[in-house]
Structure formats: C-alpha cells, structure tokens
Design a protein around this motif. Structure first.
Motif, PDB file in Angstrom:
ATOM      1  N   GLN A  64       0.826  -1.206   0.000  1.00 10.35           N
ATOM      2  CA  GLN A  64       0.000   0.000   0.000  1.00 10.35           C
ATOM      3  C   GLN A  64       0.865   1.262   0.000  1.00 10.35           C
ATOM      4  O   GLN A  64       0.532   2.252  -0.662  1.00 10.35           O
ATOM      5  CB  GLN A  64      -0.930  -0.012   1.210  1.00 10.35           C
ATOM      6  N   VAL A  65       1.968   1.213   0.747  1.00  8.87           N
ATOM      7  CA  VAL A  65       2.882   2.365   0.778  1.00  8.87           C
ATOM      8  C   VAL A  65       3.447   2.629  -0.612  1.00  8.87           C
ATOM      9  O   VAL A  65       3.450   3.761  -1.104  1.00  8.87           O
ATOM     10  CB  VAL A  65       4.026   2.125   1.785  1.00  8.87           C
ATOM     11  N   LEU A  66       3.942   1.576  -1.263  1.00 10.81           N
ATOM     12  CA  LEU A  66       4.531   1.731  -2.583  1.00 10.81           C
ATOM     13  C   LEU A  66       3.507   2.196  -3.611  1.00 10.81           C
ATOM     14  O   LEU A  66       3.798   3.017  -4.482  1.00 10.81           O
ATOM     15  CB  LEU A  66       5.163   0.407  -3.027  1.00 10.81           C
ATOM     16  N   GLN A  67       2.289   1.696  -3.502  1.00  4.42           N
ATOM     17  CA  GLN A  67       1.245   2.020  -4.476  1.00  4.42           C
ATOM     18  C   GLN A  67       0.667   3.423  -4.290  1.00  4.42           C
ATOM     19  O   GLN A  67      -0.011   3.927  -5.194  1.00  4.42           O
ATOM     20  CB  GLN A  67       0.124   0.988  -4.379  1.00  4.42           C
ATOM     21  N   ASN A  68       0.951   4.045  -3.171  1.00  6.48           N
ATOM     22  CA  ASN A  68       0.415   5.368  -2.867  1.00  6.48           C
ATOM     23  C   ASN A  68       1.301   6.445  -3.492  1.00  6.48           C
ATOM     24  O   ASN A  68       2.348   6.810  -2.949  1.00  6.48           O
ATOM     25  CB  ASN A  68       0.331   5.554  -1.349  1.00  6.48           C
ATOM     26  N   ALA A  69       0.888   6.960  -4.630  1.00 11.35           N
ATOM     27  CA  ALA A  69       1.683   7.946  -5.358  1.00 11.35           C
ATOM     28  C   ALA A  69       1.851   9.251  -4.588  1.00 11.35           C
ATOM     29  O   ALA A  69       2.779  10.025  -4.859  1.00 11.35           O
ATOM     30  CB  ALA A  69       1.056   8.225  -6.718  1.00 11.35           C
ATOM     31  N   SER A  70       0.971   9.520  -3.628  1.00 15.17           N
ATOM     32  CA  SER A  70       1.068  10.754  -2.847  1.00 15.17           C
ATOM     33  C   SER A  70       1.972  10.600  -1.630  1.00 15.17           C
ATOM     34  O   SER A  70       2.257  11.581  -0.942  1.00 15.17           O
ATOM     35  CB  SER A  70      -0.332  11.204  -2.396  1.00 15.17           C
TER      36      SER A  70
END
Length: 334
Positions: free
Chosen positions: A234-240
């Motif tokens: 989830q951290v990696l996928q969060n572009a923000s």
C-alpha cells in the motif's frame, strides 16, 4: 574462493561515478563504505552526493554517515546547506551529521532547522540536534545505545508502553523513533510477545510524520517479515506518499522476497510489484525498484549483488579482475 567478486577500490569508484552505467550496477559499488581508510573511497562517496541520480546521492550521504570518518563532515554540512539539492539528499546528510554526534555541526543543523524550506529536512535536523545533545549528556552506561549510529537510541520498556509512545502524535519525533527502535530490537531478539511489537510497528505506518514513516519502513527492511507485505504494498502504491518512504518500502519488499526465497508465493508477489513500479513516473522510486530487481535477480541466479573490496587489488586501469590476474600470476609462478 570466487575471485570475480574481489575488486579494487579504484574500480568501484569508477563504477559508482559512471553516470552512463545503469543505476542497478552503480549501486553495486556501495561496498566502498567498507574501505574506511581509503581516501579514494571517501572522496568518491562525497562526489556521489551531488550525482544526477537523487537516489544514488541519498545513498551516498547515508553511507558517509555510517563510515564514521569525521573528515567527511564538511562535505555533509555543505550538502545540508545546498538548497539546489533534493530534500531527501539534504535530510540524509543531516541525519549523518547526527550520527557523528559532534557539537561542531550544531550551527549548521540549527540554521537549517530554522530556515530550510522542507519540513522533512527541518525535522531531521531537529532529530540530529537532539541526538547530539543526548549523546553529550549520556552517562557511560548509556553510551553503548548510541553505537548503532541511528537517529535515536532504542529504549527498553514493556511493549504496551513502547507502543503508546510510538503511536502518540503528541510525543517528540526523537521519543517516537527511540520507541520504534526498541520495538524492532524486541522483534529481532524474539523477546516477549513479538507479535504485539510487530503489530505496533505496522500500525505506526499511519503516522503523520513522513520522517517517522521512513524510519518505520527502514525497520521493516531489517525484519524482512512477510506479514508486512500488504502494508508495504500500500505504501509503494500510494503515489502521494513521500518518495523516501516509498523507497524504503521497496527495500523492505526486497528483504521479504530474499527471506522467503526463490519461487515462494510472496517472492513472486514482490517481484510483480517491483516490476510494476520500476516504471513509476518518480525516478527515485523507479530506480529503487530497478536496484531491488537486480538484487533479486542475483539471488535467482545464485550470484552476488555486491563486490568484495580488497585494497590489495589496486589496479590503475580500474580492472574488476585485478586480484584474479594477480592470483593467476602467483599460481603460474608456483
């Protein structure tokens, strides 16, 4: 002995600074940090802090802090003050100054704490200043806790107390980092209820401070526990999310895949995710994924990502096989 891994310091310096080489190859040169006494290694890492690759510059600043060579301090201070450099490079240089723990760096850190436009740099300077002050006032029996050269020494308390300190947004960043590193040690040593300690670390990924989230992901790199896969994904996928947090998530996924081993379900999931984000629009993140994939490719082919530095393998032509040729000559003479 596998002589293909043993290379000269000069070869690694050339590799590190060669901007025409892939980033995944240049990262293989960071074993230079083990050549503490070699001036060429130190100078190359100092130059690398101003590389066009922000990721490589960030890693160089970190390595200089771990080498424990005070001669690097002026270069680190100059990087902290250079607003033309990316904030994650400046903050990692500030963190390294804190690792040295010398009061001579206080004026630079205080100035950046007061005036740097990046909140993350200011927070890191505050962490470094607190560490320097705490190290100065530490009693002899507490000095050992500063030897890890981390932003804050671990504290040792019951897990519920550490969890409360870590998750409480009213506590200082220094206090929360100390609690985090205490929980990590409990997980590593498997002392007490490590599941509760690990759960507290995962839960703290929702912290408001990106600096703290960065250090949380760093701890997950060290733990390499597949139970963190979902949260790290989830951290990696969060572009923000801040890039310094995302790149630590990449390193942690690399660590998990390494621990789980080639062919495991988790290994394959990590590879798939890293391949996807090796095309991320942020070069800091995409390059980090490239490096992780190269490391795992070495695991899959039963080869080694990192070279072994041997100062005896000095070769003015920068040949990676200097020691191999030297060994062959000795064998022929024999």
């Amino acid at each position: 002995m596998n002589f293909d891994r043993r290379v000269s310091v000069e070869f690694l310096c050339n590799l590190l600074l060669d901007e025409n080489r892939p980033i995944s190859e240049r990262f293989r040169a960071f074993r230079l940090s083990t050549a503490r006494s070699h001036p060429l290694a130190l100078n190359s890492l100092i130059k690398a802090m101003r590389d066009e690759s922000t990721l490589l510059a960030y890693e160089a600043a970190y390595n200089l802090g771990q080498m424990n060579r005070p001669v690097a301090i002026p270069a680190l201070e100059a990087v902290v003050e250079d607003l033309s450099l990316h904030p994650i490079v400046r903050l990692k240089a500030a963190e390294s100054l804190g690792a040295f723990g010398l009061e001579t760096s206080v004026p630079v850190l205080e100035n950046s704490f007061q005036s740097d436009p990046s909140q993350e740099v200011r927070d890191t300077c505050q962490l470094a200043l607190t560490r320097i002050r705490e190290l100065k006032n530490a009693t002899p029996d507490k000095l050992i806790y500063f030897e890890g050269r981390e932003p804050a020494p671990p504290v040792f308390r019951p897990i519920p107390e550490l969890r409360e300190v870590l998750l409480n947004e009213d506590n200082s960043l220094y206090e929360r980092c100390s609690a985090l590193f205490g929980l990590r040690l409990l997980c590593i040593s498997r002392t007490g209820d490590t599941e509760d300690a690990f759960s507290a670390i995962i839960e703290s990924l929702d912290a408001e401070s990106p600096i703290l989230r960065h250090h949380i992901a760093y701890c997950l790199v060290q733990l390499g526990d597949k139970k963190a896969f979902h949260a790290l994904s989830q951290v990696l996928q969060n572009a923000s999310e801040h890039p310094m947090v995302r790149i630590k998530a990449v390193e942690a996924l690399n660590s998990i895949a390494d621990v789980e081993g080639l062919g495991s379900t988790t290994y394959c999931e990590c590879i798939e995710l890293l391949k996807e984000f090796s095309k991320d629009p942020d070069p800091i993140v995409s390059q980090s994924c490239e490096v992780a994939l190269r490391r795992l490719d070495c695991l899959g082919t039963n080869s080694f990502f990192e070279f072994i530095v041997d100062i005896r393998a000095w070769d003015t032509k920068g040949s990676e096989y200097g020691l191999q040729r030297e060994s062959a000559k000795k064998t022929n003479k024999g």
